[in-house]
Design an enzyme around this catalytic site. Structure first.
Site, PDB file in Angstrom:
ATOM      1  N   ASP A  84       0.848  -1.196   0.000  1.00  0.00           N
ATOM      2  CA  ASP A  84       0.000   0.000   0.000  1.00  0.00           C
ATOM      3  C   ASP A  84       0.883   1.246   0.000  1.00  0.00           C
ATOM      4  O   ASP A  84       1.796   1.366   0.825  1.00  0.00           O
ATOM      5  CB  ASP A  84      -0.879  -0.056   1.271  1.00  0.00           C
ATOM      6  CG  ASP A  84      -1.984   0.986   1.276  1.00  0.00           C
ATOM      7  OD1 ASP A  84      -2.407   1.411   0.193  1.00  0.00           O
ATOM      8  OD2 ASP A  84      -2.422   1.355   2.383  1.00  0.00           O
ATOM      9  N   HIS A  85       0.638   2.163  -0.921  1.00  0.00           N
ATOM     10  CA  HIS A  85       1.421   3.411  -1.027  1.00  0.00           C
ATOM     11  C   HIS A  85       2.927   3.149  -1.043  1.00  0.00           C
ATOM     12  O   HIS A  85       3.684   3.755  -0.266  1.00  0.00           O
ATOM     13  CB  HIS A  85       1.080   4.385   0.104  1.00  0.00           C
ATOM     14  CG  HIS A  85      -0.307   4.917  -0.022  1.00  0.00           C
ATOM     15  ND1 HIS A  85      -0.673   5.855  -0.950  1.00  0.00           N
ATOM     16  CD2 HIS A  85      -1.444   4.593   0.634  1.00  0.00           C
ATOM     17  CE1 HIS A  85      -1.968   6.098  -0.855  1.00  0.00           C
ATOM     18  NE2 HIS A  85      -2.461   5.337   0.090  1.00  0.00           N
ATOM     19  N   HIS A 177      -7.421   9.746   4.108  1.00  0.00           N
ATOM     20  CA  HIS A 177      -7.104   8.649   5.038  1.00  0.00           C
ATOM     21  C   HIS A 177      -7.517   9.048   6.449  1.00  0.00           C
ATOM     22  O   HIS A 177      -7.363  10.198   6.842  1.00  0.00           O
ATOM     23  CB  HIS A 177      -5.590   8.378   5.038  1.00  0.00           C
ATOM     24  CG  HIS A 177      -5.111   7.700   3.794  1.00  0.00           C
ATOM     25  ND1 HIS A 177      -4.032   8.152   3.068  1.00  0.00           N
ATOM     26  CD2 HIS A 177      -5.535   6.586   3.158  1.00  0.00           C
ATOM     27  CE1 HIS A 177      -3.822   7.343   2.044  1.00  0.00           C
ATOM     28  NE2 HIS A 177      -4.727   6.381   2.069  1.00  0.00           N
ATOM     29  N   GLY A 178      -8.006   8.121   7.213  1.00  0.00           N
ATOM     30  CA  GLY A 178      -8.395   8.413   8.597  1.00  0.00           C
ATOM     31  C   GLY A 178      -9.827   8.922   8.656  1.00  0.00           C
ATOM     32  O   GLY A 178     -10.583   8.779   7.695  1.00  0.00           O
ATOM     33  N   HIS A 207      -9.368   4.991  -1.995  1.00  0.00           N
ATOM     34  CA  HIS A 207      -8.651   4.947  -0.710  1.00  0.00           C
ATOM     35  C   HIS A 207      -9.504   5.655   0.343  1.00  0.00           C
ATOM     36  O   HIS A 207     -10.477   6.323   0.017  1.00  0.00           O
ATOM     37  CB  HIS A 207      -7.300   5.665  -0.852  1.00  0.00           C
ATOM     38  CG  HIS A 207      -6.265   4.828  -1.547  1.00  0.00           C
ATOM     39  ND1 HIS A 207      -5.164   4.331  -0.899  1.00  0.00           N
ATOM     40  CD2 HIS A 207      -6.183   4.392  -2.820  1.00  0.00           C
ATOM     41  CE1 HIS A 207      -4.439   3.622  -1.765  1.00  0.00           C
ATOM     42  NE2 HIS A 207      -5.028   3.650  -2.934  1.00  0.00           N
ATOM     43  N   ASN A 229     -10.240   0.646  -0.102  1.00  0.00           N
ATOM     44  CA  ASN A 229      -9.271   0.407   0.971  1.00  0.00           C
ATOM     45  C   ASN A 229      -9.824   0.827   2.333  1.00  0.00           C
ATOM     46  O   ASN A 229     -10.315   1.947   2.490  1.00  0.00           O
ATOM     47  CB  ASN A 229      -8.008   1.233   0.731  1.00  0.00           C
ATOM     48  CG  ASN A 229      -7.243   0.791  -0.488  1.00  0.00           C
ATOM     49  OD1 ASN A 229      -7.672  -0.091  -1.230  1.00  0.00           O
ATOM     50  ND2 ASN A 229      -6.088   1.401  -0.698  1.00  0.00           N
ATOM     51  N   ASN A 231      -8.685   0.835   6.467  1.00  0.00           N
ATOM     52  CA  ASN A 231      -7.636   0.620   7.459  1.00  0.00           C
ATOM     53  C   ASN A 231      -8.091   1.111   8.835  1.00  0.00           C
ATOM     54  O   ASN A 231      -8.289   0.333   9.761  1.00  0.00           O
ATOM     55  CB  ASN A 231      -6.352   1.343   7.002  1.00  0.00           C
ATOM     56  CG  ASN A 231      -5.179   1.094   7.922  1.00  0.00           C
ATOM     57  OD1 ASN A 231      -5.254   0.279   8.822  1.00  0.00           O
ATOM     58  ND2 ASN A 231      -4.089   1.803   7.711  1.00  0.00           N
ATOM     59  N   THR A 232      -8.322   2.427   8.951  1.00  0.00           N
ATOM     60  CA  THR A 232      -8.630   3.028  10.251  1.00  0.00           C
ATOM     61  C   THR A 232      -9.833   2.369  10.944  1.00  0.00           C
ATOM     62  O   THR A 232      -9.827   2.181  12.161  1.00  0.00           O
ATOM     63  CB  THR A 232      -8.902   4.540  10.069  1.00  0.00           C
ATOM     64  OG1 THR A 232      -7.786   5.101   9.371  1.00  0.00           O
ATOM     65  CG2 THR A 232      -9.060   5.246  11.398  1.00  0.00           C
TER      66      THR A 232
HETATM   67  P1  13P Z   1      -8.620   4.552   5.899  1.00  0.00           P
HETATM   68  O1  13P Z   1      -7.614   4.354   6.972  1.00  0.00           O
HETATM   69  O2  13P Z   1      -9.190   5.915   5.905  1.00  0.00           O
HETATM   70  O3  13P Z   1      -9.668   3.480   5.914  1.00  0.00           O
HETATM   71  O4  13P Z   1      -7.851   4.440   4.494  1.00  0.00           O
HETATM   72  C1  13P Z   1      -7.239   3.233   4.134  1.00  0.00           C
HETATM   73  C2  13P Z   1      -6.438   3.365   2.901  1.00  0.00           C
HETATM   74  O5  13P Z   1      -6.785   4.111   1.992  1.00  0.00           O
HETATM   75  C3  13P Z   1      -5.234   2.562   2.750  1.00  0.00           C
HETATM   76  O6  13P Z   1      -4.475   2.965   1.664  1.00  0.00           O
END
Ligand code: 13P
Length: 287
Positions: A84-85, A177-178, A207, A229, A231-232
């Site tokens: 990722d990135h 993100h976040g 994302h 995507n 993550n948070t």
């Molecule tokens: P979030 O943490 O906002 O869900 O984003 C995840 C992401 O885009 C990973 O590349």
């Protein structure tokens, strides 16, 4: 078996749904995502940021852990292991380590340099049968030290990068993100539609999946988003469940301090979040 993300995303694009990329941080995270994908009969992409890769003792360790789990847990749904990135150096490292997919994020370079470097990574990744994601514009906010301005992508630049032969494209459309701030303007669907048009139906990547309202997710999928995507949101559910366990004093009852017991509520919380997202994205039953 680890697979490239190309086929799963082509099918998702054609079928009008999206495959979730869930970022992993450790053994519990990986096991939770893999088991949920299997239970939901859904394809899945495991995202690894460079920071998480370092935390998990390097990409080779991650490959060993994921392959071992797929085997030992009897996972039969398609699983892609994706950087990722990725930086330029990071992309080469995962190509060597045995990942099945790579994102090269050259969005902070001028477009000519982004094109040159993306071209190089495509050639190196293709030689190993891996899928490739590139980025144009920038995802706002911060993820594991990668800071983005939130610049909305220029569709003409998206076309230039897509034409190089990437398998999926992340275009900044106001996503962050976040957590999203109260005054967030929402996703820019006009740009998304334009990007999809000029890239001839290429699977697009959204994302910053945490906190995007369901109607926007569905509209984004209808306009060509095939990978989302998250993550948070898994981090927040994990933290809340572990906090509740400790605040209830359960770590002080019997052998409640055993890490396998202490982390179990967090593990179950990740599973619930992943299942909820797979249902929303429409990937359940699509393995
Ligand atoms: P979030 O943490 O906002 O869900 O984003 C995840 C992401 O885009 C990973 O590349």
């Amino acid at each position: 078996m680890l697979v490239s993300a190309k086929d799963m995303l082509t099918k998702a694009r054609a079928g009008g749904y999206a495959v979730g990329q869930f970022n992993i941080n450790n053994l519990e995270w990986t096991k939770a995502v893999l088991l949920t994908a299997q239970e939901c009969n859904s394809p899945v992409i495991l995202g690894v940021s460079e920071g998480a890769g370092k935390y998990m003792c390097g990409y080779k360790t991650v490959v060993g852990m994921v392959k071992g789990m797929i085997d030992e847990l009897g996972i039969t749904v398609p699983v892609a292991l994706h950087l990722d990135h990725g930086s330029y150096e990071g992309a080469y490292k995962v190509i060597e380590a045995g990942f099945s997919s790579v994102m090269f994020d050259g969005s902070h370079y001028a477009i000519d340099e982004n094109i040159e470097k993306t071209k190089e990574i495509i050639a190196a990744a293709r030689a190993k049968g891996m899928s490739i994601e590139a980025e144009v514009g920038a995802i706002g906010g911060e993820e594991d030290g990668v800071v983005g301005s939130g610049e909305v992508a220029d569709p003409a630049e998206c076309k230039m990068i897509a034409d190089l032969g990437v398998d999926m494209l992340a275009a900044g459309i106001g996503n962050i993100h976040g957590k999203y701030p109260e005054n967030w303007a929402g996703l820019n669907f006009d740009v998304l539609a334009k990007v999809q048009e000029v890239t001839n139906g290429m699977p697009l990547v959204l994302h910053g999946g945490t906190g995007i309202p369901e109607d926007m997710i569905k509209k984004a999928i209808s306009l060509g988003v095939s990978k989302i995507n998250v993550n948070t949101e898994c981090q927040l559910s994990f933290a809340a469940a572990v906090r509740e366990y400790i605040e209830a004093g359960k770590d002080q009852q019997g052998k409640g301090f055993d890490p396998r017991k202490l982390l179990a509520p967090g593990f179950e919380a990740i599973k619930a979040t992943v299942k909820e997202k797979m249902e929303l994205f429409g990937s359940v039953g699509k393995a």
